[in-house]
Design an enzyme around this catalytic site. Structure first.
Site, short mmCIF file in Angstrom:
data_model
loop_
_atom_site.label_atom_id
_atom_site.label_comp_id
_atom_site.label_asym_id
_atom_site.label_seq_id
_atom_site.Cartn_x
_atom_site.Cartn_y
_atom_site.Cartn_z
N LYS A 1 13.53 49.18 29.46
CA LYS A 1 14.03 48.54 28.23
C LYS A 1 15.42 49.09 27.85
O LYS A 1 15.94 49.96 28.50
CB LYS A 1 13.01 48.70 27.11
C1 LIG Z 1 7.55 45.65 27.70
C2 LIG Z 1 6.97 44.65 26.77
C3 LIG Z 1 5.88 44.94 25.96
C4 LIG Z 1 5.12 46.22 26.08
O1 LIG Z 1 5.90 47.34 25.91
P1 LIG Z 1 5.32 48.78 26.33
O2 LIG Z 1 6.22 49.73 25.61
O3 LIG Z 1 5.46 48.87 27.82
O4 LIG Z 1 3.92 48.85 25.90
C5 LIG Z 1 5.45 44.00 25.05
N1 LIG Z 1 6.05 42.81 24.94
C6 LIG Z 1 7.10 42.47 25.73
C7 LIG Z 1 7.73 41.14 25.56
C8 LIG Z 1 7.57 43.37 26.68
O5 LIG Z 1 8.58 43.04 27.48
#
Ligand SMILES: *Cc1c(COP(=O)(O)O)cnc(C)c1O
Length: 409
Positions: A210
């Protein structure tokens, strides 16, 4: 052809690939990992300082990171947790669903968005996306609202702001809670306002791929003080005092368990990374935007579909550069393209096969991919190209060379 099968690009049905073209753009030992994060000295030093402090669990650095996120987004109560999945789950619990209450979200999202609804006893209801923006279409949301609907979870897909005027209006009109999945959208703005501040809860991810990275990590932002206190407690076993306040420098304190909570707290070790990642969020955004613009220019004459420009008066977070590889136009299928990029030693992603493609949701919620045709089409043709500040100019050139070679042979 090279004697190593993995060193050659697969020859696809309609194409004859010459020897020069079959040579991978990058050597195998320089495989470009999709979504690789970029760490710099300040977070490395902070992690070491945190470890040397003797306190790596939830404590002062986590509190500092919460404050920094709240300042960045422009107010609200921040609760640091160990994933966006945890943030979504706690937010859904904050919504106080009764079994069978319906929550509307997009079919073009990561499974965690939908699973959070299910874990809070809700019934997920999907509303198809707009084919251009790839975001949930407010007109489709309106069609799905029933007397049992309690909440809407828009996902700012790839970092592009959802149509928040329309979504906020629907939420107000039908008295629905609004929970934004901002996993792609730390920098996203809509009409001058930051994503995550439009509704009751904004959920952020600091997962490795991210825009701000802590390894695993997430954050909830909410304007509601009482909800913030309750979710913070639920994130740590339902205890009335967190560990820092029991064992920290003010001496031992008793605690009381007030809820059957979860183990969702963020560690100071993670916050150490996040603090400095967040400090560089703008510089990293600018780098991704520059890469995005290079891709736009380089691919303008290829038969792929590239992302539409950001909507007026919005700020795109440039989290994912998603192209569509449509077999009729490109001569190769999406999966052949993915294999071709892998053979060039470039990692790519798929965001996402639509939720109704997965067996669990078909079996338990009787959804079919064809009921959400735009999400289905995108999910079957989409590929995400590398887009992180860790990419060098040479890496970007390699991605462009590989894409161009695969599509113009
Ligand atoms: C990555 C992601 C999540 C989950 O995030 P984590 O921190 O890995 O639990 C939820 N929604 C979307 C759209 C994502 O891309």
């Amino acid at each position: 052809m090279s004697s190593h099968p993995t060193e050659t690009v697969p020859v696809t049905g309609q194409h004859r690939i010459t020897e020069a073209q079959s040579r991978p753009v990058r050597p195998k030992d320089r495989f470009l990992v999709f979504g690789a994060p970029k760490f710099e000295q300040p977070e490395i030093d902070e992690v070491i300082a945190c470890m040397q402090s003797g306190w790596i669990g939830t404590g002062p650095r986590t509190a500092q990171f919460e404050k920094a996120m709240s300042d960045y987004v422009g107010g609200g109560h921040a609760i640091a947790v160990n994933s966006c999945t945890a943030a979504l789950h706690l937010s859904m619990l904050g919504a106080g669903l009764k079994p069978g209450d319906e929550v509307i979200t997009t079919p073009l999202t990561f499974c965690a968005t939908v699973n959070a609804i299910i874990h809070a006893d809700g019934a997920p209801v999907l509303a198809d996306v707009d084919p251009q923006t790839m975001n949930i279409n407010p007109a489709r949301i309106a069609e799905k609202i029933t007397p049992r609907t309690r909440a809407i979870i828009p996902v700012h897909f790839a970092g592009r702001a959802c149509d928040m005027d329309a979504i906020v209006a629907l939420a107000k009109q039908h008295n629905l809670l609004l929970i934004e999945d901002c996993a792609h959208a730390i920098e996203t703005e809509y009409h001058g306002r930051k994503a995550g501040t439009f509704g009751d809860f904004g959920c952020f991810s600091f997962y490795v791929t991210k825009n701000v990275v802590t390894g695993e990590g997430g954050m909830i932002l909410t304007p509601h003080e009482a909800d913030a206190a309750r979710l913070k407690r639920l994130a740590l076993h339902g205890m009335s005092k967190d560990a820092w306040h029991r064992f920290g420098d003010s001496g031992y304190k008793h605690y009381a368990v007030l809820d059957a909570g979860f183990k969702y707290n963020m560690m100071d070790l993670q916050a150490s990374i996040g603090l400095h990642q967040l400090a560089r969020v703008e510089a990293n955004w600018q780098r991704r935007r520059a890469i995005w613009q290079r891709y736009d220019q380089a691919f303008a004459n290829l038969p792929i579909v590239t992302p539409v420009p950001p909507q007026p008066d919005t700020r795109h977070a440039y989290h994912l550069y998603t192209i569509l590889v449509e077999q009729e136009r490109c001569g190769i299928s999406r999966d052949q393209f993915v294999d071709g990029m892998t053979a060039h030693h470039i990692g790519v992603g798929v965001h996402y096969l639509s939720i109704p493609e997965h067996p669990f949701y078909q079996q338990h919620y009787h959804v079919r991919p064809t009921d959400y045709p735009h999400a289905m089409h995108i999910g079957r043709q989409t590929v995400s190209l590398p887009l992180t500040p860790a990419l060098s100019d040479d890496d970007v050139r390699d991605v462009i060379a590989a894409v161009t070679q695969l599509l113009s042979s």
